[in-house]
Motif scaffolding. Structure first.
Motif, PDB file in Angstrom:
ATOM      1  N   LEU A 174      42.525  -6.708 -40.103  1.00 43.10           N
ATOM      2  CA  LEU A 174      43.274  -7.939 -39.813  1.00 43.10           C
ATOM      3  C   LEU A 174      44.674  -7.649 -39.277  1.00 43.10           C
ATOM      4  CD1 LEU A 174      42.351 -10.227 -42.866  1.00 43.10           C
ATOM      5  CD2 LEU A 174      41.463 -10.364 -40.534  1.00 43.10           C
ATOM      6  N   VAL A 175      45.264  -6.504 -39.660  1.00 37.45           N
ATOM      7  CA  VAL A 175      46.620  -6.185 -39.173  1.00 37.45           C
ATOM      8  C   VAL A 175      46.617  -5.144 -38.060  1.00 37.45           C
ATOM      9  CG1 VAL A 175      47.773  -6.833 -41.308  1.00 37.45           C
ATOM     10  CG2 VAL A 175      46.988  -4.484 -41.023  1.00 37.45           C
ATOM     11  N   GLY A 176      45.428  -4.851 -37.485  1.00 38.38           N
ATOM     12  CA  GLY A 176      45.379  -4.012 -36.295  1.00 38.38           C
ATOM     13  C   GLY A 176      45.224  -2.527 -36.525  1.00 38.38           C
ATOM     14  N   MET A 177      44.814  -2.125 -37.732  1.00 36.53           N
ATOM     15  CA  MET A 177      44.711  -0.692 -38.030  1.00 36.53           C
ATOM     16  C   MET A 177      43.390  -0.083 -37.567  1.00 36.53           C
ATOM     17  SD  MET A 177      46.540  -0.627 -41.790  1.00 36.53           S
ATOM     18  CE  MET A 177      46.357   1.144 -42.023  1.00 36.53           C
ATOM     19  N   HIS A 178      42.432  -0.922 -37.164  1.00 40.62           N
ATOM     20  CA  HIS A 178      41.131  -0.415 -36.682  1.00 40.62           C
ATOM     21  C   HIS A 178      40.826  -1.047 -35.318  1.00 40.62           C
ATOM     22  CE1 HIS A 178      40.280   1.613 -40.450  1.00 40.62           C
ATOM     23  NE2 HIS A 178      40.569   0.515 -41.102  1.00 40.62           N
ATOM     24  N   PRO A 179      41.409  -0.518 -34.256  1.00 36.56           N
ATOM     25  CA  PRO A 179      41.270  -1.136 -32.927  1.00 36.56           C
ATOM     26  C   PRO A 179      39.849  -1.164 -32.383  1.00 36.56           C
ATOM     27  CG  PRO A 179      42.312   1.047 -32.785  1.00 36.56           C
ATOM     28  CD  PRO A 179      42.247   0.697 -34.232  1.00 36.56           C
ATOM     29  N   LYS A 180      38.938  -0.358 -32.956  1.00 34.16           N
ATOM     30  CA  LYS A 180      37.565  -0.330 -32.453  1.00 34.16           C
ATOM     31  C   LYS A 180      36.659  -1.357 -33.132  1.00 34.16           C
ATOM     32  CE  LYS A 180      37.626   4.439 -30.815  1.00 34.16           C
ATOM     33  NZ  LYS A 180      36.959   5.772 -30.835  1.00 34.16           N
ATOM     34  N   ALA A 181      37.235  -2.183 -33.990  1.00 35.17           N
ATOM     35  CA  ALA A 181      36.454  -3.250 -34.631  1.00 35.17           C
ATOM     36  C   ALA A 181      35.986  -4.243 -33.573  1.00 35.17           C
ATOM     37  CB  ALA A 181      37.290  -3.952 -35.684  1.00 35.17           C
ATOM     38  N   ARG A 182      34.897  -4.933 -33.878  1.00 37.56           N
ATOM     39  CA  ARG A 182      34.340  -5.922 -32.955  1.00 37.56           C
ATOM     40  C   ARG A 182      34.327  -7.293 -33.622  1.00 37.56           C
ATOM     41  NH1 ARG A 182      35.616  -2.620 -30.172  1.00 37.56           N
ATOM     42  NH2 ARG A 182      34.441  -1.250 -28.778  1.00 37.56           N
ATOM     43  N   GLY A 183      34.354  -8.348 -32.811  1.00 40.07           N
ATOM     44  CA  GLY A 183      34.378  -9.703 -33.324  1.00 40.07           C
ATOM     45  C   GLY A 183      35.612 -10.424 -32.832  1.00 40.07           C
ATOM     46  N   SER A 184      36.156 -11.296 -33.686  1.00 38.80           N
ATOM     47  CA  SER A 184      37.317 -12.085 -33.263  1.00 38.80           C
ATOM     48  C   SER A 184      38.208 -12.402 -34.452  1.00 38.80           C
ATOM     49  CB  SER A 184      36.847 -13.388 -32.608  1.00 38.80           C
ATOM     50  OG  SER A 184      37.952 -14.213 -32.291  1.00 38.80           O
ATOM     51  N   ILE A 185      39.531 -12.289 -34.224  1.00 41.81           N
ATOM     52  CA  ILE A 185      40.541 -12.713 -35.209  1.00 41.81           C
ATOM     53  C   ILE A 185      41.558 -13.545 -34.441  1.00 41.81           C
ATOM     54  CG2 ILE A 185      42.265 -11.994 -36.906  1.00 41.81           C
ATOM     55  CD1 ILE A 185      40.908  -9.192 -36.868  1.00 41.81           C
ATOM     56  N   THR A 186      41.592 -14.848 -34.700  1.00 44.70           N
ATOM     57  CA  THR A 186      42.540 -15.692 -33.969  1.00 44.70           C
ATOM     58  C   THR A 186      43.555 -16.302 -34.919  1.00 44.70           C
ATOM     59  OG1 THR A 186      41.041 -17.596 -34.112  1.00 44.70           O
ATOM     60  CG2 THR A 186      40.924 -16.245 -32.127  1.00 44.70           C
ATOM     61  N   LEU A 187      44.806 -16.296 -34.486  1.00 42.94           N
ATOM     62  CA  LEU A 187      45.915 -16.898 -35.227  1.00 42.94           C
ATOM     63  C   LEU A 187      46.459 -18.036 -34.379  1.00 42.94           C
ATOM     64  CD1 LEU A 187      47.992 -16.949 -37.538  1.00 42.94           C
ATOM     65  CD2 LEU A 187      49.299 -15.226 -36.287  1.00 42.94           C
ATOM     66  N   ASN A 188      46.296 -19.266 -34.880  1.00 46.87           N
ATOM     67  CA  ASN A 188      46.700 -20.455 -34.119  1.00 46.87           C
ATOM     68  C   ASN A 188      46.072 -20.448 -32.724  1.00 46.87           C
ATOM     69  OD1 ASN A 188      48.358 -21.404 -36.232  1.00 46.87           O
ATOM     70  ND2 ASN A 188      50.060 -20.119 -35.519  1.00 46.87           N
TER      71      ASN A 188
END
Length: 527
Positions: A300-314
């Motif tokens: 959630l805070v960007g420590m795993h840049p190879k993750a897949r999916g979506s995280i949206t803030l506003n």
């Protein structure tokens, strides 16, 4: 072996950490030392263990005065210590760690045979299940702690000091440790148990001594209520429950959809995780440690840049952004491992309080830091978060674990936030500090922040949550109401779906009621 302290005093500059402390630990006794963060408990134990020279008073073993030039002398005298932050070398094996500093040699070459034998002997005796040839860095935290205990016992310790031993343990590991302590007691070992966790004190202690601001302020009986123990520890009445009004959510702030994380060798750490958090609510994530909570918060805070999916803030996508960009978007992060990810031990408190703000106004002017502003900021938050320190210019490494946690919390809560992600926010904190942190978390929620709390403490989850998400093997197994029972949550944490857990818990309740009714009928017939 009997341990007695008479008038032990330890002073650092103008700060008196221990003030004429008297203490007696009888043979085969579990003696709990209860106190707030920074009360002087660890300092006192470091004096006993030979890490610090006392500035006054004396130590007696079996009524004979002793002096220690260092830990080696203390160990030779029969005292072992398991430190709050383990003193182990991750790249060494268990056997290598156990003999470190006391290496047996044969023809000038270090021999591990005897060390392996000793480790296996102690491990088998207490049911530790520790492989002498395992690399310490590959072991879970609970197993590493057992290695520390083996290390102490391998030197024939008759007195074992456990310094905040459950601060980094899961509830299951804590239960295992308490069982080990009972076995040690039965074998005649005396235990000094330093803690501020009241439930554990009541479960294991034979005697309780309370220390406050470096002084012994009294003793207590394990039969005393948790509220009485808490009041004795902090010197005032403390609320052991979370007081909060119902949440007033104001629309979705953070949305996570199909978030997945797979290691290069194909191990799935996160498996299509989806949830949302609204502005003005707390989503608590429950689960047994190691089921993906750590990887989720880090992603959630960007420590795993190879993750897949979506995280949206506003509505704005965060996945793929750098850690700095995520923090600048208004995300606050309290990591579960404060010493590794939350602080720089060699930096001062002042510096740690501006780690993610140092290049922004008002802390910097161009390329230069404004030292006066930084100093004033530190003084403010040291006081507000009750960080027990001689000076805000002290290094973070000089603070107790609980006070280090307060510095991390102060930094993350000192700026305007859209989302607060806090993993194990009260780990290592005393009851007074826990009460304060819970109030601050509730205030963040009430101010419109979307809050995600990750905790292995079910009491904390149930106290803070507006909704509860349960993680199991990298997935969200269900999101349930805040009033869900502990039984249902426990079954879900073991992998059971919500509806099945409800039915199972109801069946269990029915069976218990039937047993109790049978008991009442039997007693009535006897009359």
């Amino acid at each position: 072996m009997k341990l007695e302290l008479r008038g032990i005093t330890k002073v650092f500059g103008t700060f008196t950490a221990n003030d004429s402390i008297d203490l007696v630990v009888e043979p085969g006794q579990v003696h709990a030392l209860l106190g707030e963060n920074g009360a002087g408990k660890s300092t006192l134990m470091n004096v006993i263990y030979g890490l610090y020279d006392p500035d006054g008073g004396e130590i007696l073993l079996d009524d004979a005065p002793v002096t220690f030039a260092g830990p080696g002398d203390a160990m030779a005298a029969g005292i072992g210590m398991v430190h709050q932050h383990f003193m182990l070398v991750p790249v060494f094996t268990v056997a290598e760690n156990v003999i470190l500093g006391f290496e047996p040699t044969s023809m000038g070459v270090i021999s591990l045979r005897e060390a392996r034998k000793r480790v296996k002997e102690i491990s088998d005796r207490f049911g530790f299940n520790i492989d002498p040839d395992a690399l310490v860095g590959d072991l879970p935290v609970g197993a590493q702690q057992r290695v520390e205990i083996i290390k102490a016992l391998s030197h024939d310790a008759k007195i074992v000091i456990l310094d905040e031993p459950t601060a980094v343990l899961t509830p299951q590991e804590t239960d295992e440790l308490l069982s080990i302590m009972r076995q040690l007691k039965e074998s005649g070992t005396s235990i000094v148990f330093i803690t501020h966790k009241l439930r554990e004190v009541k479960a294991i202690a034979d005697k309780i001594t309370v220390i406050r601001r470096g002084k012994v302020v009294g003793s207590a009986d394990p039969s005393a209520s948790e509220k009485e123990l808490a009041s004795a520890m902090v010197g005032r009445s403390v609320s052991l429950t979370v007081d909060k009004k119902d949440a007033e959510p104001q629309g979705t702030r953070l949305t996570v959809k199909d978030l997945s994380l797979v290691t290069p060798d194909g191990l799935t750490l996160l498996d299509h995780v989806s949830f949302d958090v609204q502005s003005g609510e707390i989503l608590a994530i429950a689960g047994v440690q190691g089921n993906g909570q750590t990887e989720l918060t880090e992603t959630l805070v960007g420590m795993h840049p190879k993750a897949r999916g979506s995280i949206t803030l506003n509505g704005d996508e965060l996945l793929g952004r750098s850690i700095r960009q995520v923090l600048d978007a208004g995300v606050g992060f309290v990591p579960e491992d404060r010493s590794k990810d939350g602080l720089i031990a060699g930096f001062t408190i002042e510096e740690n309080l501006i780690l993610d703000l140092h290049d922004k106004a008002p802390y910097s002017k161009g390329l230069a830091l404004d030292k006066k502003v930084i100093e004033d900021n530190a003084v403010k938050y040291v006081e507000e978060f009750d960080v027990r320190t001689q000076s805000a210019k002290a290094f973070a490494s000089q603070l107790s674990g609980g006070n280090q946690q307060k510095v991390v919390l102060a930094r993350e809560m000192s700026r305007p936030l859209q989302v607060l992600i806090a993993s194990q926010p009260t780990r290592g904190l005393d009851v007074g500090s826990i009460e304060f942190v819970h109030k601050r978390v509730i205030a963040e929620r009430d101010g419109g922040t979307a809050v995600i709390i990750v905790s292995t403490e079910l009491d904390e989850v149930l106290g803070l949550a507006d909704r509860i998400a349960v993680m199991y093997e990298g997935s969200i197994i269900g999101i349930v109401p805040k009033d869900t029972s502990r039984d249902v949550l426990g079954l879900m944490m073991a992998g059971m779906k919500y509806d099945d857990a409800l039915a199972k818990a109801a069946q269990h309740e029915t069976e218990l009621s039937a047993v109790e009714s049978d008991g009442d009928l039997s007693q009535g017939g006897a009359l």
